[in-house]
Enzyme design. Sequence first.
Site: not given
Length: 291
Positions: A54, A98, A121
């Site tokens: 990412k 994450q 996200d």
Amino acid sequence: MAAQILDGKKVAEQIRSEVKAGVAERVKTGKSVPGLATVLVGDNPASHVYVASKQKACQEVGINSFGYELPATASQVEVEDLVKQLNADPNVNGILVQLPLPNGLDEENVLKSISIEKDVDGFHPINIGRLAQKGRDPLFVPCTPAGCIHLLKMTLPKLEGLNAVVLGRSNIVGMPVALLLVRENATVTICHSRSKNLPDIVRQADILVAAVGRPEMVKGDWIKPGAVVIDVGINRIDDVSRPKGYRLVGDVAFDEAKENASWITPVPGGVGPLTIAMLLQNTLRAAALLD
Ligand code: NDP
């Protein structure tokens, strides 16, 4: 006739180049450079790989990337304090924590501590809640599910009225995909580990999204002729002929299914590349929210 292949790598490259152009345009017009902060807690090797890719993707399109790492022993307060610090940082437009978090940390409370304007996200309970409600719009949609819908919209003029079957009901893939399909006015059936007669249900599907994490579970004769098949699964199976001793397969038996489907995503190279492309797109949008 064999299905056409939905080349997710190519689609993702296109999205990335659009994001790159969008970032360059911002800079040219004197606006801020978008920034994404990644928060990695603990030593999960797969999470390290995902976060690194990412960060690399951000650099490639000109998005600033800020990496934060905390040890697996970090407390709930420490993780949430870091998120709060990032919420207040004007250089950070998107915050990605994450998942999964190490045992002992409360994932929901960490996600809840992210400012919804920086929730690139799309997992903040408010964004997910809005996704589930008629007439409400989330600020951000989770990236892998958004990628699935993007691919579907490339193959079908409209999803309205089509029978969609989603295999899997996880928070990160199955459920948000199903909610997005409902918003597109598809008729959605969600299946899970307790569902009965899966082959018969799948045979009704004009659209199949498989996200179960079971290698090649969906057989070719489950696929309705002409269906569009989106295979989210990424599973390792032993293969001594490969240098690494394994290969990746999806949740769908690709070689069989492609004989019945009209379009199908391969694994790897299908949905996977879309996830990061959507994250970049969301980060650019997050920066634009502040303009
Ligand atoms: P989870 O393990 O969180 O969820 C799996 C879902 O599948 C659950 O809802 C489970 O049901 C259901 N399920 C499991 N076994 C069966 C079965 N035999 N029949 C019917 N349903 C079943 O997985 P994720 O959603 O996180 O991921 C799914 C797959 O997608 C994985 O292979 C993962 O690697 C991949 N993935 C790919 C991404 C990408 O391409 N970028 C991103 C995220 C995931 P129940 O709820 O009853 O337990």
